[in-house]
Scaffold this motif. Structure first.
Motif, PDB file in Angstrom:
ATOM      1  N   ASP A 106       0.856  -1.186   0.000  1.00 48.39           N
ATOM      2  CA  ASP A 106       0.000   0.000   0.000  1.00 48.39           C
ATOM      3  C   ASP A 106       0.895   1.240   0.000  1.00 48.39           C
ATOM      4  N   LEU A 107       0.892   1.968  -1.135  1.00 48.24           N
ATOM      5  CA  LEU A 107       1.741   3.154  -1.224  1.00 48.24           C
ATOM      6  C   LEU A 107       0.907   4.433  -1.191  1.00 48.24           C
ATOM      7  N   THR A 108      -0.330   4.321  -0.740  1.00 51.19           N
ATOM      8  CA  THR A 108      -1.208   5.493  -0.751  1.00 51.19           C
ATOM      9  C   THR A 108      -0.550   6.680  -0.047  1.00 51.19           C
ATOM     10  N   GLU A 109      -0.007   6.396   1.115  1.00 54.95           N
ATOM     11  CA  GLU A 109       0.586   7.474   1.892  1.00 54.95           C
ATOM     12  C   GLU A 109       1.800   8.063   1.162  1.00 54.95           C
ATOM     13  N   ARG A 110       2.586   7.117   0.581  1.00 59.24           N
ATOM     14  CA  ARG A 110       3.764   7.599  -0.118  1.00 59.24           C
ATOM     15  C   ARG A 110       3.365   8.426  -1.327  1.00 59.24           C
ATOM     16  N   LYS A 111       2.336   7.945  -2.014  1.00 59.62           N
ATOM     17  CA  LYS A 111       1.872   8.664  -3.198  1.00 59.62           C
ATOM     18  C   LYS A 111       1.378  10.056  -2.786  1.00 59.62           C
ATOM     19  N   ALA A 112       0.638  10.099  -1.695  1.00 60.74           N
ATOM     20  CA  ALA A 112       0.128  11.383  -1.232  1.00 60.74           C
ATOM     21  C   ALA A 112       1.300  12.299  -0.874  1.00 60.74           C
ATOM     22  N   ALA A 113       2.286  11.702  -0.207  1.00 60.14           N
ATOM     23  CA  ALA A 113       3.460  12.488   0.169  1.00 60.14           C
ATOM     24  C   ALA A 113       4.176  12.990  -1.073  1.00 60.14           C
ATOM     25  N   GLU A 114       4.265  12.089  -2.066  1.00 65.46           N
ATOM     26  CA  GLU A 114       4.906  12.472  -3.318  1.00 65.46           C
ATOM     27  C   GLU A 114       4.185  13.638  -3.961  1.00 65.46           C
ATOM     28  N   SER A 115       2.849  13.537  -4.022  1.00 69.18           N
ATOM     29  CA  SER A 115       2.134  14.612  -4.716  1.00 69.18           C
ATOM     30  C   SER A 115       2.205  15.899  -3.901  1.00 69.18           C
ATOM     31  N   ARG A 116       2.243  15.746  -2.576  1.00 71.54           N
ATOM     32  CA  ARG A 116       2.434  16.950  -1.767  1.00 71.54           C
ATOM     33  C   ARG A 116       3.783  17.579  -2.062  1.00 71.54           C
ATOM     34  N   LEU A 117       4.774  16.679  -2.191  1.00 73.53           N
ATOM     35  CA  LEU A 117       6.139  17.143  -2.454  1.00 73.53           C
ATOM     36  C   LEU A 117       6.219  17.828  -3.813  1.00 73.53           C
ATOM     37  N   VAL A 118       5.575  17.178  -4.804  1.00 74.48           N
ATOM     38  CA  VAL A 118       5.600  17.732  -6.160  1.00 74.48           C
ATOM     39  C   VAL A 118       4.929  19.095  -6.169  1.00 74.48           C
ATOM     40  N   SER A 119       3.768  19.190  -5.502  1.00 75.55           N
ATOM     41  CA  SER A 119       3.090  20.487  -5.561  1.00 75.55           C
ATOM     42  C   SER A 119       3.867  21.526  -4.768  1.00 75.55           C
ATOM     43  N   ALA A 120       4.482  21.078  -3.687  1.00 74.51           N
ATOM     44  CA  ALA A 120       5.307  22.015  -2.924  1.00 74.51           C
ATOM     45  C   ALA A 120       6.483  22.482  -3.770  1.00 74.51           C
TER      46      ALA A 120
END
Lengths: 155, 663
Positions: free
Chosen positions: B258-272
Motif C-alpha cells: 500500500d503506497l497510498t501514503e507515499r503517493k500522497a506524500a509524493e504529490s504533496r512534495l511535487v506540488s510544494a
C-alpha cells in the motif's frame, strides 16, 4: 505652488544642475533637454515644452473622442504616442499613465502582462486613467510654465 | 603389473574388520547393545586414541568420558532414530568443542542400522566433518527455510503476500492481505485476483495482460489504484511472479504494497516543489527587474557624469564603475535566462537567420571586450546560404556567449569564427559554428565540467575572470533546444581552445544574395579616446536618416544629433516614409535611426522592407519598450543596434560611433 520660488532660486545659481521640479518630472532627463539650448535664452527647450503642451492637449482631445467611440485600439496608440514625447521630456507621471492607457487599450492589465477580456472594464480603466493623466499633466504644465516664465522682478 | 600377485592379499583383507579399519571416514561399529566392536584407524587418529581403549566400551561411555567434545545427545538421537526407524539417519551439524582455544568444528553424523530379519545386529556410525562455519550456517538455514518463510509470510502485516493458481485464483492469504484488502481468507480463496482491480483497469483488461507478461517475462510490476473489500481505493505497488516447480508452471506469487501514503506524500512534495519553483522564478524575475531598474538609472547617471569635465583620475574611476555596472547587468541577465531555461519556459521561435548579419553583429558587440591587439577573423563556407530558417535570437545568444568568452580569455593573438554545414538534406542543414581562440586554453580536468551550471574555469583565489558560470550551460541548453549540440576541444595548432556548436536549421525556399561582410568586419582596435570627440570629427561628413513619428521627439533627437556634430539629417514621420527614403538615398546614407512604433509601417516592418530591398545601411532601433528580449528581436529583424528611450546622449554617441567608424 509653494515650491515655486525655490526653483527660481536654484536656477539663478546656474552651473549646478540641481533642479527640483517635483516628482512629476525626472530632472536628469529634463536637464538633458535644457543642455541642448544654445544659450541662456532657452529657446529650444521652451519650444519643445510648449510644443508638447499643444501636442498633449490635442491628444487628450483625441482620447476623449476615442473613448466616446469606444475605440480601444486608437486609445492604445494615442497612449503610446504621448508616452513617447512625455518620456523624452522626463514627465514621468504623465508617461506612466500614458503607458497604462496604451496597455488597457491593448486589452491588457496595467503592466501589459496579463490579458483582460472585458472591453468595458478596459474602457472604464482608461476613463479613470485619462482623468488622472490630465491632472498630472496640468500639474507639470504649471511647473514648467513657471519655469519658463520670464524672470519677474528681483526674484 | 601382475594382478594375480595382488589378489591374495586383497581377498585376505576384504573382511568386515579391515573394511571398517581402513575407511577414511571416521567410523565406529557397534553391536546391538551399543558396545564398540570395531573402530576405523581414521577415527582413532582423529581423536588420538588407541584401538584397545575403545573396543568393547559402550559408545556413550566413550564419547562422554573421553572428553572428545562430541555432542553426545545428538549422537544418541541419531542412533535411537536409526534403531527405531530401521533407516539410515543423518544428523547434520553436530558441534564439536575445540580442544583448548581451537575453534569449534562441525560434524555430520550418520547412523546406519544393520538388521538381520528384524533383529538389530550392528550400528555403524560415521562422522564427517563439515568444512566451515558458513556451511554450518547454510545448513541451519536449509533446516528452517520452509517453516521460517511460511511464518514470515503469515505474520507480515504491511504487505499482502499470497499465491495464485495458474488461472489467477487466490490460493493462499496472509495477515497483511487480510488487513490491506479487508477480505478474510475464507472469503477470498478461490476468487480471481481481478476482484482487486478497478473498473478502468478491468475495461483495459489489465489482469489478463499482467498474467501474459508475467508468463512471458517471469515477473511483472505495476503501480496503480486497487480496491479494498469496502470499495475504497488504495495506491498499490504490485509484483507478480511466476512460480515453477520442476519446470512446470504452478501459479503466481503476488506481493502488494500500500503506497497510498507515499503517493500522497509524493504529490504533496511535487506540488510544494512546483509552488517553490514558481515562487523562485517569480522572485528571480521580480528581483532581476528590481535590480535592473536602478542599475539602468545608475548607469545613465554615470554617462552624464562622464560627460562633465573630469580629472583623469576621476575618469578612470567612472570607467571602473561603468564596467562593473555592465558586468552586473550581464550577470542579472544570465540569471534571468537560466531561471527561464530551468523552468522550461524558454520558447524557441522560428524566423529567418541571416548568418553573416548575426555574426557581424556579434563581432561588433564583442569588440569592446577584446584585449589590446587581439583581432577577430570571420570565415564562412561559401556553399552555405546566408539566410536560413531558425531562431536568430537564440543562435545569436549562443554565438555571442562563445565569442565573448573567447575575448575574455584571449590576451593576444586572434579569435576565429567559422560557419559551415556539416550535414545537408533536402530541407535542412546542420549549421556548425566554430569559435577558435589563442587564449589560455582549458586543462583536461576542467573540460569535463565546462557545461555544468555554476562552474568556472578559474576558481583560484585571485579569480581573474568574472561571470556567473552560467553562460556555457545556457548555451548548451539553447543549442540542444535548437536541435544541435555544443562541444569543446583544444586548439590543434597552437594554445587556446575551440568551442563549437551545431544548430539544426531549415532551408529557405529562395536564397537572398549574401550581405557584404568584409566591410563590416574590418578589424579595429579599441581606442581610449572619448567617443564623443571621435564622433564629432566624423559626424559632419555623415548622412543620417531619423524615422520618428512624434514631432516632439523628432525635434529633440535632431537637436541632440546636431549637438553630436551631424549636419545632414533626413527625417521620416512613419515607417513607409523611412523605407522610401532609405531606398532613395541608399548610397548616400550612413546610418538610420528607427523608432519602433510608428504608423503605417512600424520600425521592424520597415527594417525588413529595407533589408529586402538589399540596402545594408546600419539601422539602430529607438524604443521605449526597453526590455532585454526586445533588443535581441530587433537585432534578429536585421537591425544593428539599439538605443532605449528616453535617449541617452552618451549611449547614442557610442552606438553611432560603432556603426560609423568602420567605413
Amino acid at each position: 505652488m509653494p515650491g515655486g520660488e525655490e526653483h527660481e532660486e536654484e536656477r539663478s545659481e546656474e552651473g549646478s544642475f540641481v533642479l527640483d521640479l517635483g516628482d512629476g518630472i525626472d530632472s536628469l532627463t529634463f536637464e538633458q533637454i535644457l543642455e541642448m539650448d544654445d544659450d541662456d535664452e532657452r529657446d529650444f527647450s521652451k519650444s519643445i515644452v510648449f510644443g508638447f503642451f499643444e501636442q498633449a492637449e490635442q491628444t487628450f482631445k483625441k482620447m476623449d473622442d476615442a473613448l466616446k467611440a469606444k475605440d480601444l485600439k486608437d486609445l492604445s496608440s494615442l497612449g503610446h504616442f504621448l508616452k513617447g514625447s512625455s518620456a523624452t521630456l522626463g514627465l514621468t507621471k504623465v508617461k506612466d499613465s500614458c503607458e497604462k492607457i496604451q496597455h488597457y487599450g491593448q486589452g491588457k492589465d496595467e503592466e501589459g502582462t496579463t490579458d483582460v477580456e472585458d472591453d468595458e472594464l478596459c474602457l472604464k480603466r482608461i476613463k479613470e486613467t485619462l482623468e488622472t493623466v490630465k491632472e498630472e499633466y496640468e500639474e507639470v504644465e504649471k511647473v514648467l510654465k513657471k519655469f519658463f516664465a520670464p524672470p519677474q522682478g528681483s526674484g | 603389473m601382475d594382478l594375480a600377485s595382488e589378489s591374495p592379499s586383497q581377498s585376505e583383507t576384504l573382511t568386515g574388520h579391515s573394511l571398517i579399519a581402513l575407511t577414511p571416514i571416521p567410523t565406529v561399529l557397534l553391536d546391538a547393545s551399543l558396545h564398540i566392536l570395531l573402530v576405523s584407524a581414521s577415527f582413532l587418529s582423529l581423536h588420538n586414541l588407541a584401538a584397545e581403549a575403545c573396543i568393547g566400551v559402550g559408545v556413550y561411555e566413550l564419547m562422554g568420558a573421553r572428553g572428545l567434545g562430541l555432542d553426545v545427545a545428538s549422537v544418541q538421537c541419531a542412533i535411537e532414530t536409526a534403531r527405531s526407524t530401521k533407516k539410515v539417519h543423518a544428523a547434520d551439524a553436530i558441534q564439536v568443542k575445540g580442544h583448548g582455544t581451537a575453534a569449534p568444528r562441525y560434524w555430520a553424523v550418520r547412523a546406519i542400522p544393520m538388521f538381520e530379519k528384524e533383529t538389530l545386529r550392528y550400528i555403524s556410525i560415521e562422522f564427517q566433518e563439515t568444512i566451515s562455519d558458513d556451511q554450518m550456517q547454510q545448513a541451519n538455514n536449509q533446516l528452517d527455510t520452509n517453516d521460517t518463510y511460511r511464518m514470515l509470510v503469515q505474520t507480515v502485516k504491511d504487505y499482502a503476500i499470497f499465491m495464485l493458481d495458474t488461472k489467477g485464483n487466490v490460493k493462499t492469504w496472509n495477515q497483511g492481505a487480510a488487513l490491506l484488502k479487508g477480505y478474510t481468507a475464507e472469503e477470498i480463496i478461490g476468487k480471481h485476483f481481478s476482484t482487486f482491480y478497478t473498473r478502468e483497469d478491468l475495461v483495459a483488461e489489465k489482469p489478463r495482460k499482467e498474467i501474459e507478461i508475467c508468463l512471458r517475462d517471469g515477473k511483472v510490476e505495476d503501480e496503480s489504484w486497487r480496491l479494498r473489500r469496502d470499495g475504497s481505493r488504495f495506491w498499490a505497488n504490485v509484483i507478480l511472479t511466476s512460480v515453477y516447480r520442476n519446470g512446470v508452471h504452478i501459479g503466481f506469487s503476488k506481493v502488494t504494497r500500500d503506497l497510498t501514503e507515499r503517493k500522497a506524500a509524493e504529490s504533496r512534495l511535487v506540488s510544494a516543489y512546483e509552488e517553490a519553483a514558481k515562487l523562485k522564478s517569480e522572485f528571480l524575475a521580480n528581483m532581476t527587474h528590481e535590480i535592473r531598474t536602478p542599475m539602468h538609472g545608475m548607469l545613465s547617471a554615470l554617462t552624464l557624469l562622464t560627460d562633465t569635465s573630469l580629472l583623469p583620475e576621476q575618469r578612470e574611476l567612472t570607467g571602473i564603475i561603468e564596467e562593473s555596472g555592465n558586468v552586473l547587468l550581464d550577470v542579472i541577465n544570465d540569471i534571468l535566462d537560466w531561471s527561464k531555461l530551468s523552468a522550461g519556459t524558454f520558447p524557441i521561435n522560428s524566423d529567418v537567420i541571416n548568418i553573416p548579419d548575426v555574426v557581424s553583429s556579434v563581432v561588433r558587440g564583442s569588440r569592446p571586450l577584446l584585449n589590446h591587439g587581439v583581432s577577430i577573423d570571420v570565415s564562412s563556407d561559401p556553399s552555405l546560404p546566408t539566410v536560413v530558417h531558425g531562431d536568430p535570437v537564440r543562435y545569436r545568444q549562443v554565438l555571442n556567449n562563445l565569442v565573448s568568452n573567447a575575448a575574455k580569455f584571449t590576451d593576444s593573438g586572434s579569435i576565429r569564427i567559422r560557419t559551415y554545414a556539416t550535414k545537408e538534406d533536402d530541407l535542412s542543414y546542420i549549421l556548425q559554428t566554430e569559435v577558435t581562440d589563442t587564449g589560455i586554453g582549458i586543462s583536461n580536468p576542467t573540460s569535463g565540467s565546462l557545461f555544468t551550471p555554476f562552474t568556472q574555469f578559474d576558481t583560484s583565489a585571485t579569480k581573474r575572470y568574472k561571470g556567473t558560470g552560467l553562460g556555457l550551460s545556457i548555451s548548451k541548453t539553447l543549442a540542444e533546444l535548437m536541435g544541435g549540440t555544443i562541444g569543446f576541444h583544444a586548439n590543434p595548432q597552437t594554445r587556446g581552445s575551440v568551442f563549437w556548436f551545431s544548430v539544426n536549421v531549415a532551408k529557405l525556399p529562395t536564397t537572398i544574395p549574401a550581405a557584404v561582410l568584409t566591410k563590416a568586419l574590418a578589424s579595429t582596435t579599441i581606442s581610449p579616446v572619448d567617443p564623443r570627440e571621435l564622433l564629432s570629427e566624423i559626424a559632419p561628413s555623415k548622412r543620417l536618416l531619423l524615422a520618428e513619428d512624434n514631432l516632439i521627439n523628432q525635434k529633440v533627437m535632431v537637436k541632440m544629433l546636431r549637438g553630436l556634430g551631424f549636419e545632414h539629417i533626413h527625417t521620416a514621420l512613419d515607417g513607409a516614409q523611412a523605407v522610401q527614403l532609405a531606398k532613395q538615398h541608399s548610397l548616400l546614407l550612413d546610418v538610420i535611426l528607427m523608432d519602433i512604433s510608428m504608423p503605417i509601417l512600424d520600425g521592424m516592418e520597415a527594417t525588413v522592407e529595407i533589408r529586402r530591398a538589399g540596402v545594408n545601411i546600419p539601422i539602430i532601433a529607438l524604443t521605449a519598450n526597453a526590455l532585454e528580449g526586445d533588443r535581441e528581436i530587433y537585432l534578429a529583424k536585421g537591425m544593428n543596434g539599439y538605443v532605449s528611450k528616453p535617449v541617452d546622449r552618451q549611449k547614442l554617441a557610442d552606438v553611432l560611433l560603432r556603426w560609423l567608424k568602420c567605413d
